[in-house]
Design a protein around this motif. Structure first.
Motif, PDB file in Angstrom:
ATOM      1  N   LEU A  35      12.089   7.280  -5.533  1.00 29.33           N
ATOM      2  CA  LEU A  35      11.611   7.008  -4.183  1.00 29.33           C
ATOM      3  C   LEU A  35      10.175   6.510  -4.209  1.00 29.33           C
ATOM      4  O   LEU A  35       9.803   5.578  -3.474  1.00 29.33           O
ATOM      5  N   LEU A  36       9.364   7.109  -5.066  1.00 31.38           N
ATOM      6  CA  LEU A  36       7.970   6.694  -5.215  1.00 31.38           C
ATOM      7  C   LEU A  36       7.867   5.264  -5.738  1.00 31.38           C
ATOM      8  O   LEU A  36       7.046   4.476  -5.270  1.00 31.38           O
ATOM      9  N   CYS A  37       8.719   4.922  -6.687  1.00 29.72           N
ATOM     10  CA  CYS A  37       8.640   3.616  -7.345  1.00 29.72           C
ATOM     11  C   CYS A  37       9.230   2.486  -6.520  1.00 29.72           C
ATOM     12  O   CYS A  37       8.816   1.324  -6.644  1.00 29.72           O
ATOM     13  N   SER A  38      10.212   2.793  -5.688  1.00 28.98           N
ATOM     14  CA  SER A  38      11.062   1.756  -5.099  1.00 28.98           C
ATOM     15  C   SER A  38      10.399   0.897  -4.033  1.00 28.98           C
ATOM     16  O   SER A  38      10.940  -0.157  -3.674  1.00 28.98           O
ATOM     17  N   SER A  39       9.253   1.300  -3.519  1.00 29.85           N
ATOM     18  CA  SER A  39       8.626   0.551  -2.421  1.00 29.85           C
ATOM     19  C   SER A  39       8.304  -0.888  -2.805  1.00 29.85           C
ATOM     20  O   SER A  39       8.276  -1.767  -1.939  1.00 29.85           O
ATOM     21  N   ALA A  40       8.052  -1.125  -4.074  1.00 30.58           N
ATOM     22  CA  ALA A  40       7.667  -2.473  -4.510  1.00 30.58           C
ATOM     23  C   ALA A  40       8.854  -3.357  -4.870  1.00 30.58           C
ATOM     24  O   ALA A  40       8.694  -4.569  -5.045  1.00 30.58           O
ATOM     25  N   PHE A  41      10.057  -2.770  -4.965  1.00 30.08           N
ATOM     26  CA  PHE A  41      11.193  -3.535  -5.467  1.00 30.08           C
ATOM     27  C   PHE A  41      11.612  -4.662  -4.526  1.00 30.08           C
ATOM     28  O   PHE A  41      11.907  -5.778  -4.966  1.00 30.08           O
ATOM     29  N   SER A  42      11.674  -4.383  -3.221  1.00 33.62           N
ATOM     30  CA  SER A  42      12.145  -5.407  -2.279  1.00 33.62           C
ATOM     31  C   SER A  42      11.206  -6.610  -2.256  1.00 33.62           C
ATOM     32  O   SER A  42      11.656  -7.759  -2.172  1.00 33.62           O
ATOM     33  N   GLN A  76       0.836  -1.195   0.000  1.00 36.95           N
ATOM     34  CA  GLN A  76       0.000   0.000   0.000  1.00 36.95           C
ATOM     35  C   GLN A  76       0.875   1.251   0.000  1.00 36.95           C
ATOM     36  O   GLN A  76       2.022   1.237   0.434  1.00 36.95           O
ATOM     37  N   LEU A  77       0.303   2.339  -0.500  1.00 36.30           N
ATOM     38  CA  LEU A  77       1.030   3.607  -0.476  1.00 36.30           C
ATOM     39  C   LEU A  77       1.325   3.999   0.971  1.00 36.30           C
ATOM     40  O   LEU A  77       0.473   3.864   1.845  1.00 36.30           O
ATOM     41  N   GLY A  78       2.548   4.474   1.183  1.00 37.95           N
ATOM     42  CA  GLY A  78       2.945   4.868   2.525  1.00 37.95           C
ATOM     43  C   GLY A  78       3.704   6.181   2.523  1.00 37.95           C
ATOM     44  O   GLY A  78       3.737   6.900   1.511  1.00 37.95           O
ATOM     45  N   VAL A  79       4.321   6.487   3.645  1.00 38.89           N
ATOM     46  CA  VAL A  79       5.046   7.750   3.809  1.00 38.89           C
ATOM     47  C   VAL A  79       6.128   7.904   2.736  1.00 38.89           C
ATOM     48  O   VAL A  79       6.304   8.985   2.159  1.00 38.89           O
ATOM     49  N   LYS A  80       6.859   6.830   2.458  1.00 37.13           N
ATOM     50  CA  LYS A  80       7.928   6.865   1.474  1.00 37.13           C
ATOM     51  C   LYS A  80       7.404   7.317   0.105  1.00 37.13           C
ATOM     52  O   LYS A  80       8.046   8.109  -0.593  1.00 37.13           O
TER      53      LYS A  80
END
Length: 287
Positions: free
Chosen positions: A210-217, A143-147
């Motif tokens: 930064l917006l895109c990277s949340s899903a990479f891990s 989900q969208l978060g602070v990052k």
């Protein structure tokens, strides 16, 4: 699921990159035949739009359910906004003024081709985080978060900074008229940086990553993306900044300004007092 070079992400990314190089080759062919550089920047922006669409729509991927995650919509939307703005801005400028970068090379197709291939790499590397986040199925996105919101805010700041800087220079050039060759802009954002438009562009790509990277891990953990590709995406905003500050952007303009304004004392004072890239308050010095 075993991870191979043809992972779900790669199967979307490869056709996207292929389309990018293809449109550059077509643009080069037309431009080389006409010996013109007028559509160079427009072709670059079109490539951004095409690659963003292909990575999001995944027309070459089989059995893909098209449900877009909000992160993908935000990443794609911001890229489309930027590419559309910059493409039209640079195309209008190209129609009004010749680009001295191509003054000689556009008459030699083999050398001219090099510039188009470099643009292909620029398009591929710059928005790589966007293509990657689009290629990850929505079910693997957190989900969208602070990052994400911080990244979006940085993008908005950078884009606004670039647009305002370009507008200020455009208005200055319109007002200065024939005195352009002996004048320079030092007001507005240009009083804080000698290249505020480039600073804004670099900032927006850091925000986009930064917006895109949340899903990479998660994608790496689920073995739908290889670790080396996720690390390559980390290089993207650094690559943009290096290209602008050390290769094709600022160095070329600095040399051109130094040549054009070599006898203008006020310019050398401005250059000495004003930050080249990162906006800072001007430091007063004596010549």
């Amino acid at each position: 699921m075993s991870l191979t070079y043809f992972s779900p992400v790669t199967r979307v990314l490869l056709p996207t990159i292929f389309a990018n190089f293809s449109i550059q080759i077509v643009g080069w062919g037309i431009s080389a035949a006409l010996q013109t550089e007028k559509i160079y920047d427009l072709t670059g922006s079109t490539s951004f739009l095409l690659c963003t669409f292909l990575s999001l729509a995944k027309p070459f991927a089989k059995n893909v359910v098209q449900i877009f995650h909000p992160r993908q919509i935000l990443a794609s939307g911001t890229t489309v906004i930027w590419a559309s703005y910059l493409g039209l801005f640079l195309f209008n400028r190209a129609l009004a003024h010749d680009d001295k970068r191509f003054e000689r090379v556009k008459k030699t197709p083999s050398i001219f081709l090099t510039y188009w291939l470099i643009q292909s790499i620029w398009v591929g590397m710059t928005a790589l985080p966007v293509y990657l986040t689009n290629s990850i199925s929505s079910e693997f996105h957190p989900q969208l978060g602070v990052k994400d919101y911080v990244g979006l805010s940085i993008w908005a700041f950078g884009f606004t900074f670039e647009v305002i800087a370009n507008y200020q220079k455009q208005q200055w050039r319109k007002n200065i008229g024939k005195d352009y060759k002996h004048s320079f802009i030092s007001s507005g954002l240009w009083s804080l940086s000698r290249h505020p438009n480039y600073f804004g562009e670099c900032m927006l790509w850091f925000g986009s990553h930064l917006l895109c990277s949340s899903a990479f891990s998660i994608a790496v953990h689920k073995q739908i993306m290889s670790l080396w590709i996720s690390r390559l995406a980390m290089i993207s905003p650094i690559f943009v900044t290096f290209l602008i500050t050390r290769v094709s952007g600022i160095p070329l303009l600095e040399r051109e300004n130094d040549r054009r304004l070599k006898d203008v004392v006020a310019y050398w004072k401005y250059k000495k007092e004003t930050s080249m890239f990162v906006p800072t308050w001007r430091r007063s010095t004596a010549l």
